[in-house]
Design an enzyme around this catalytic site. Sequence first.
Site, mmCIF file in Angstrom:
data_model
loop_
_atom_site.group_PDB
_atom_site.id
_atom_site.type_symbol
_atom_site.label_atom_id
_atom_site.label_comp_id
_atom_site.label_asym_id
_atom_site.label_seq_id
_atom_site.Cartn_x
_atom_site.Cartn_y
_atom_site.Cartn_z
ATOM 1 N N TRP A 136 1.236 4.311 3.254
ATOM 2 C CA TRP A 136 0.264 4.958 2.368
ATOM 3 C C TRP A 136 0.943 6.211 1.831
ATOM 4 O O TRP A 136 1.483 7.010 2.608
ATOM 5 C CB TRP A 136 -0.968 5.321 3.202
ATOM 6 C CG TRP A 136 -2.090 5.953 2.442
ATOM 7 C CD1 TRP A 136 -2.647 5.504 1.281
ATOM 8 C CD2 TRP A 136 -2.808 7.133 2.809
ATOM 9 N NE1 TRP A 136 -3.673 6.329 0.916
ATOM 10 C CE2 TRP A 136 -3.793 7.339 1.825
ATOM 11 C CE3 TRP A 136 -2.726 8.032 3.870
ATOM 12 C CZ2 TRP A 136 -4.676 8.406 1.865
ATOM 13 C CZ3 TRP A 136 -3.605 9.088 3.918
ATOM 14 C CH2 TRP A 136 -4.575 9.268 2.927
ATOM 15 N N ASP A 218 -2.619 6.757 12.893
ATOM 16 C CA ASP A 218 -3.552 6.847 11.778
ATOM 17 C C ASP A 218 -4.421 5.598 11.827
ATOM 18 O O ASP A 218 -3.930 4.483 11.653
ATOM 19 C CB ASP A 218 -2.776 6.916 10.458
ATOM 20 C CG ASP A 218 -3.720 7.038 9.266
ATOM 21 O OD1 ASP A 218 -4.936 7.183 9.472
ATOM 22 O OD2 ASP A 218 -3.224 6.993 8.120
ATOM 23 N N LYS A 254 -13.810 3.558 5.329
ATOM 24 C CA LYS A 254 -13.848 2.109 5.063
ATOM 25 C C LYS A 254 -14.851 1.406 5.967
ATOM 26 O O LYS A 254 -15.657 0.619 5.504
ATOM 27 C CB LYS A 254 -12.472 1.475 5.284
ATOM 28 C CG LYS A 254 -11.309 2.317 4.850
ATOM 29 C CD LYS A 254 -11.029 2.200 3.370
ATOM 30 C CE LYS A 254 -10.379 3.462 2.890
ATOM 31 N NZ LYS A 254 -9.150 3.360 2.193
HETATM 32 N N1 PMP Z 1 -4.781 6.517 6.170
HETATM 33 C C1 PMP Z 1 -4.622 5.375 5.497
HETATM 34 C C2 PMP Z 1 -3.555 4.440 5.940
HETATM 35 C C3 PMP Z 1 -5.440 5.082 4.416
HETATM 36 O O1 PMP Z 1 -5.266 3.940 3.747
HETATM 37 C C4 PMP Z 1 -6.445 6.000 4.031
HETATM 38 C C5 PMP Z 1 -7.358 5.739 2.881
HETATM 39 N N2 PMP Z 1 -6.820 5.134 1.792
HETATM 40 C C6 PMP Z 1 -6.562 7.182 4.780
HETATM 41 C C7 PMP Z 1 -5.720 7.401 5.834
HETATM 42 C C8 PMP Z 1 -7.542 8.284 4.452
HETATM 43 O O2 PMP Z 1 -8.814 7.970 4.327
HETATM 44 P P1 PMP Z 1 -9.929 9.016 3.914
HETATM 45 O O3 PMP Z 1 -10.427 8.545 2.595
HETATM 46 O O4 PMP Z 1 -10.940 8.901 5.000
HETATM 47 O O5 PMP Z 1 -9.333 10.370 3.822
#
Ligand code: PMP
Length: 406
Positions: A136, A218, A254
């Site tokens: 990410w 994460d 999510k």
């Molecule tokens: N880590 C990963 C791997 C993600 O895909 C995401 C969201 N795309 C996040 C963290 C962060 O999510 P949030 O919207 O809760 O900040």
Amino acid sequence: IFTAVPRAPPVAVFKLTADFREDGDARKVNLGVGAYRTDEGQPWVLPVVKKVEQMIANDNSLNHEYLPILGLPEFRANASRIALGDDSPAIKENRIGSVQSLGGTGALRIGAEFLRRWYNGNNNTATPVYISAPSWENHNSVFVDAGFKDIRTYHYWDAAKRGLDLQGLLDDMEKAPEFSIFILHACAHNPTGTDPTPDQWKQIAAVMKRRFLFPFFDSAYQGFASGSLDKDAWAVRYFVSEGFELFCAQSFSKNFGLYNERVGNLTVVGKDADNVQRVLSQMEKIVRTTWSNPPSQGARIVATTLTSPQLFAEWKDNVKTMADRVLLMRSELRSRLESLGTPGTWNHITEQIGMFSFTGLNPKQVEYMIKEKHIYLMASGRINMCGLTTKNLDYVAKSIHEAVTK
Ligand code: PMP
């Protein structure tokens, strides 16, 4: 005074969605978005969330006073509990603590800031931080912005075999300087949809322990990988059972569909209670100058759900609804590509897990999909399976076929 400010590049995933919105073609499909969609292509408010929101609205004992700096206590404790498990040795030994954060991003950022200030020497910006290749994209930016100067990648994705490069990963860990920080995706790796198996995680943990490497998990998709919260937390729990001190950033964006409420949690697992309390006292200082104290609505929704056996069961059911739809779209897309005889192998579509699939389409093919077919996906070839619906599957499959064969 701002004349010399250069324009920063747009964030790819948001830019893609903006381009999609502007596209007037009736056939357009957005496979770039990082959120769940129903089979009608709509965002989904989980029924359990709707119900709890009404309970909260009718609860006259609640108000809008500030929360404590570290957040809502029942949210923090229960969020950590679903990450670590009901019978976690670390919880029993009272050596965990947590910080409510603004989404998973906030948890990563508070964790990164703390590590720069206090890990491996005070304000040590030279500690290597290892991020999977690919990952990410915000992982890199968060650690850069927290001040780390030596951000590296570790092998993860083997493009040729469309799977995990375990040997490359283990070799990188063997070579990493002791005390390096490793960002590990707890489950449903974004963007590849490929996780280590339990046996592979055991090998990873063994090297990390021997080499004194710090695991920063994460966990943004708990429940999405297998449909089971416990299975998806296996890696984190295994590391805890092996005695690691670690961080785990959780996002409820999510699995609760609470994207814009910004609900996250950073769990700290330490050596003993005193240790953890000292860490939390420093994190409290960081939060104070970052957002001072967190918002309550999302944390209340999650805490209420996690503390009621009946609501908890309803939530698990809602998560399963989302996970099952993703699985169905995976098998439908794969079978269409296979019956079209699209060159290449497509088993990875059903073998990968979570919301995303790394299709293997190259940047040229992606460009063709966007420009000619109005199907929007990330340049890396990542697609969000939730962008697929029973109505657009045929069109997407045919377009992938054309992109690959043209
Ligand atoms: N880590 C990963 C791997 C993600 O895909 C995401 C969201 N795309 C996040 C963290 C962060 O999510 P949030 O919207 O809760 O900040």
